[in-house]
Design an enzyme around this catalytic site. Structure first.
Site, PDB file in Angstrom:
ATOM      1  N   ALA A  65      45.741   8.780  45.100  1.00  0.00           N
ATOM      2  CA  ALA A  65      45.098   9.626  44.262  1.00  0.00           C
ATOM      3  C   ALA A  65      45.395   9.524  42.868  1.00  0.00           C
ATOM      4  O   ALA A  65      46.581   9.165  42.713  1.00  0.00           O
ATOM      5  CB  ALA A  65      45.306  11.160  44.739  1.00  0.00           C
ATOM      6  N   GLY A 109      46.666   8.057  49.093  1.00  0.00           N
ATOM      7  CA  GLY A 109      45.175   8.435  49.303  1.00  0.00           C
ATOM      8  C   GLY A 109      44.490   7.153  49.881  1.00  0.00           C
ATOM      9  O   GLY A 109      43.384   7.381  50.299  1.00  0.00           O
ATOM     10  N   GLU A 112      44.953   6.384  52.938  1.00  0.00           N
ATOM     11  CA  GLU A 112      44.230   7.551  53.979  1.00  0.00           C
ATOM     12  C   GLU A 112      42.860   7.196  54.012  1.00  0.00           C
ATOM     13  O   GLU A 112      42.225   7.506  54.911  1.00  0.00           O
ATOM     14  CB  GLU A 112      44.663   9.143  53.224  1.00  0.00           C
ATOM     15  CG  GLU A 112      46.173   9.259  53.450  1.00  0.00           C
ATOM     16  CD  GLU A 112      46.527  10.361  52.556  1.00  0.00           C
ATOM     17  OE1 GLU A 112      46.221  10.665  51.455  1.00  0.00           O
ATOM     18  OE2 GLU A 112      47.096  11.239  53.498  1.00  0.00           O
ATOM     19  N   GLU A 132      53.984   8.888  48.799  1.00  0.00           N
ATOM     20  CA  GLU A 132      53.992  10.522  48.464  1.00  0.00           C
ATOM     21  C   GLU A 132      55.558  10.806  48.182  1.00  0.00           C
ATOM     22  O   GLU A 132      55.627  11.778  47.248  1.00  0.00           O
ATOM     23  CB  GLU A 132      53.148  11.246  48.929  1.00  0.00           C
ATOM     24  CG  GLU A 132      51.720  10.938  49.025  1.00  0.00           C
ATOM     25  CD  GLU A 132      51.093   9.881  49.957  1.00  0.00           C
ATOM     26  OE1 GLU A 132      51.884   9.402  50.649  1.00  0.00           O
ATOM     27  OE2 GLU A 132      49.719   9.617  50.080  1.00  0.00           O
TER      28      GLU A 132
HETATM   29  N1  DAK Z   1      47.534   7.340  39.784  1.00  0.00           N
HETATM   30  C1  DAK Z   1      47.135   7.193  38.217  1.00  0.00           C
HETATM   31  N2  DAK Z   1      47.205   6.162  37.638  1.00  0.00           N
HETATM   32  C2  DAK Z   1      47.828   5.154  38.188  1.00  0.00           C
HETATM   33  C3  DAK Z   1      48.118   5.260  39.783  1.00  0.00           C
HETATM   34  C4  DAK Z   1      47.834   6.401  40.388  1.00  0.00           C
HETATM   35  N3  DAK Z   1      48.097   6.575  41.773  1.00  0.00           N
HETATM   36  N4  DAK Z   1      48.643   4.201  40.337  1.00  0.00           N
HETATM   37  C5  DAK Z   1      48.586   3.229  39.181  1.00  0.00           C
HETATM   38  N5  DAK Z   1      48.407   3.700  38.031  1.00  0.00           N
HETATM   39  C6  DAK Z   1      47.931   3.221  36.587  1.00  0.00           C
HETATM   40  C7  DAK Z   1      49.454   2.962  36.001  1.00  0.00           C
HETATM   41  O1  DAK Z   1      49.863   4.207  35.348  1.00  0.00           O
HETATM   42  C8  DAK Z   1      48.785   2.051  34.738  1.00  0.00           C
HETATM   43  O2  DAK Z   1      48.181   2.738  33.925  1.00  0.00           O
HETATM   44  P1  DAK Z   1      48.709   2.487  32.051  1.00  0.00           P
HETATM   45  O3  DAK Z   1      50.170   2.844  32.048  1.00  0.00           O
HETATM   46  O4  DAK Z   1      48.431   0.980  32.222  1.00  0.00           O
HETATM   47  O5  DAK Z   1      47.694   3.436  31.478  1.00  0.00           O
HETATM   48  C9  DAK Z   1      47.898   1.134  35.738  1.00  0.00           C
HETATM   49  O6  DAK Z   1      47.464   1.993  36.730  1.00  0.00           O
HETATM   50  C10 DAK Z   1      48.665  -0.092  36.458  1.00  0.00           C
HETATM   51  O7  DAK Z   1      49.910   0.332  36.910  1.00  0.00           O
HETATM   52  P2  DAK Z   1      51.206  -0.290  36.971  1.00  0.00           P
HETATM   53  O8  DAK Z   1      51.406  -0.954  35.383  1.00  0.00           O
HETATM   54  O9  DAK Z   1      52.264   0.683  37.548  1.00  0.00           O
HETATM   55  O10 DAK Z   1      51.134  -1.562  37.815  1.00  0.00           O
HETATM   56  P3  DAK Z   1      52.226  -2.204  38.549  1.00  0.00           P
HETATM   57  O11 DAK Z   1      51.698  -3.839  38.861  1.00  0.00           O
HETATM   58  O12 DAK Z   1      53.539  -2.384  37.546  1.00  0.00           O
HETATM   59  O13 DAK Z   1      52.718  -1.495  39.769  1.00  0.00           O
HETATM   60  C11 DAK Z   1      52.245   0.131  41.489  1.00  0.00           C
HETATM   61  C12 DAK Z   1      51.610  -1.076  40.639  1.00  0.00           C
HETATM   62  C13 DAK Z   1      50.993   0.314  42.687  1.00  0.00           C
HETATM   63  C14 DAK Z   1      53.409  -0.451  42.528  1.00  0.00           C
HETATM   64  C15 DAK Z   1      52.311   1.313  40.721  1.00  0.00           C
HETATM   65  O14 DAK Z   1      51.436   1.592  39.856  1.00  0.00           O
HETATM   66  C16 DAK Z   1      52.333   2.707  41.663  1.00  0.00           C
HETATM   67  O15 DAK Z   1      53.569   3.074  42.176  1.00  0.00           O
HETATM   68  N6  DAK Z   1      51.348   3.572  41.602  1.00  0.00           N
HETATM   69  C17 DAK Z   1      51.550   4.629  42.274  1.00  0.00           C
HETATM   70  C18 DAK Z   1      51.499   4.671  43.708  1.00  0.00           C
HETATM   71  C19 DAK Z   1      51.504   6.127  44.385  1.00  0.00           C
HETATM   72  O16 DAK Z   1      52.435   6.671  44.379  1.00  0.00           O
HETATM   73  N7  DAK Z   1      50.358   6.497  45.063  1.00  0.00           N
HETATM   74  C20 DAK Z   1      50.306   7.642  45.792  1.00  0.00           C
HETATM   75  C21 DAK Z   1      49.778   8.667  44.924  1.00  0.00           C
HETATM   76  S1  DAK Z   1      49.736  10.311  45.689  1.00  0.00           S
HETATM   77  C22 DAK Z   1      44.700  15.089  49.227  1.00  0.00           C
HETATM   78  C23 DAK Z   1      43.970  13.625  49.298  1.00  0.00           C
HETATM   79  C24 DAK Z   1      44.556  12.571  48.776  1.00  0.00           C
HETATM   80  C25 DAK Z   1      46.038  13.042  48.546  1.00  0.00           C
HETATM   81  C26 DAK Z   1      46.782  14.013  48.390  1.00  0.00           C
HETATM   82  C27 DAK Z   1      45.851  15.169  49.068  1.00  0.00           C
HETATM   83  N8  DAK Z   1      43.852  16.186  49.409  1.00  0.00           N
HETATM   84  C28 DAK Z   1      42.462  15.873  50.336  1.00  0.00           C
HETATM   85  C29 DAK Z   1      44.278  17.700  49.638  1.00  0.00           C
HETATM   86  C30 DAK Z   1      46.744  11.832  47.979  1.00  0.00           C
HETATM   87  C31 DAK Z   1      47.854  11.567  47.150  1.00  0.00           C
HETATM   88  C32 DAK Z   1      48.281  10.356  46.635  1.00  0.00           C
HETATM   89  O17 DAK Z   1      47.816   9.194  46.840  1.00  0.00           O
END
Ligand code: DAK
Length: 258
Positions: A65, A109, A112, A132
């Site tokens: 997400a 997400g 998921e 998360e």
């Molecule tokens: N959200 C927003 N932007 C993101 C992102 C994300 N999840 N993941 C990556 N980006 C963006 C980065 O901010 C960056 O943007 P700029 O800085 O260039 O503007 C760009 O994508 C490239 O990312 P990185 O520079 O970080 O790239 P790297 O290769 O260095 O690293 C990475 C890749 C995947 C390891 C890293 O980007 C990362 O850790 N990303 C976050 C992953 C994460 O924590 N995902 C979980 C999110 S929480 C629900 C439904 C769904 C959910 C909850 C509730 N309901 C129905 C109630 C779901 C929740 C989640 O998914």
């Protein structure tokens, strides 16, 4: 229909939905999820589409997400507007078979949503996680539930508690992924599998899907009864007759979805 965050194509009887927000690693913002819902509704209502493929890019299926969109929200807001709940279940609602073709990051997400598909085909570059916990929360779209059912409690608990990434080989061994292909072959192999399913009776495919999914929701005795009733029901279809007559007549069956 014109979309900004996804691309949709029809390749024969296969509807392909590709996430297309590469600058954010296909993170699911609300606009993207609205488009996913509209695209899937379109495929579901199109008789020419028999199988749906959901995929992303080489670097990411989806990094979860959109954290930037979530960061400033508070409880009253997310609760009142039913934040990201309203448009997140469309994949799980599809009655046609849905295949997830995953390369690169498949996180939070993203994982998921992949698990809401009927099965996951992975490139050898795929990386799966429920990260998360690293941002102070927990999976919110079924991660703790579907991953536990697919991979078992120990694996799901370890993955959700550490947030670590698991590669495609481990994911296949754990039961999350059906098959792994070299990255360059993922889409070709996915299309072959989708076309094969599309060549069968769409009614039989829906019944298989409904019946396998029932295994998650009920006891073995009830599941077996459900399967038996659907099996009997298949005898009311022209496709069942065509399939068996074609076998006996040593010819290729032509399924019409009737
Ligand atoms: N959200 C927003 N932007 C993101 C992102 C994300 N999840 N993941 C990556 N980006 C963006 C980065 O901010 C960056 O943007 P700029 O800085 O260039 O503007 C760009 O994508 C490239 O990312 P990185 O520079 O970080 O790239 P790297 O290769 O260095 O690293 C990475 C890749 C995947 C390891 C890293 O980007 C990362 O850790 N990303 C976050 C992953 C994460 O924590 N995902 C979980 C999110 S929480 C629900 C439904 C769904 C959910 C909850 C509730 N309901 C129905 C109630 C779901 C929740 C989640 O998914």
């Amino acid at each position: 229909m014109d979309f900004e965050n996804i691309i949709t194509e029809k390749k024969g009887a296969v509807g392909v939905l590709t996430f297309n927000r590469p600058h954010a690693l296909n993170a699911f913002c609300a606009a993207l999820m609205d488009e996913v819902t509209a695209a899937l509704d379109g495929f579901e209502n199109d008789d020419a589409v028999r199988v749906i493929v959901v995929t992303g890019g080489e670097k990411a299926f989806a990094a979860g997400a959109d954290i930037k969109e979530m960061a400033e929200k508070n409880f009253p807001e997310v609760y009142k507007e039913d934040f990201i709940t309203r448009n997140w279940e469309s994949v799980a609602r599809c009655r046609k078979p849905v295949i997830a073709a995953v390369a690169g990051y498949c996180l939070g997400g993203g994982n998921e949503l992949a698990m809401m598909c009927d099965f996951i085909l992975a490139a050898d570059t795929a990386k799966f996680s429920q990260p998360e916990i690293t941002i102070g929360t927990l999976p919110g779209a079924g991660g703790t539930q579907r991953l536990t059912r697919l991979a078992g409690k120990s694996k799901a608990m370890e993955l959700c508690l550490t947030g670590r990434m698991m590669d495609a080989v481990e994911a296949e061994r754990a039961g999350l992924v059906a098959r792994v292909f070299p990255a360059a072959e993922l889409m070709a192999e996915t299309m072959k599998i989708a076309e094969k399913i599309a060549s069968f009776s769409p009614l039989a495919a829906m019944m298989v899907k409904e019946s396998v999914n029932r295994a998650y929701e009920t006891t073995l005795a009830e599941g077996l009864r459900f399967e038996r009733r659907l099996f009997h029901a298949s005898f009311a279809t022209e496709d069942r007759k065509e399939g068996m007559e074609a076998f006996v007549g040593k010819r290729k069956a032509l399924f019409k979805g009737r």
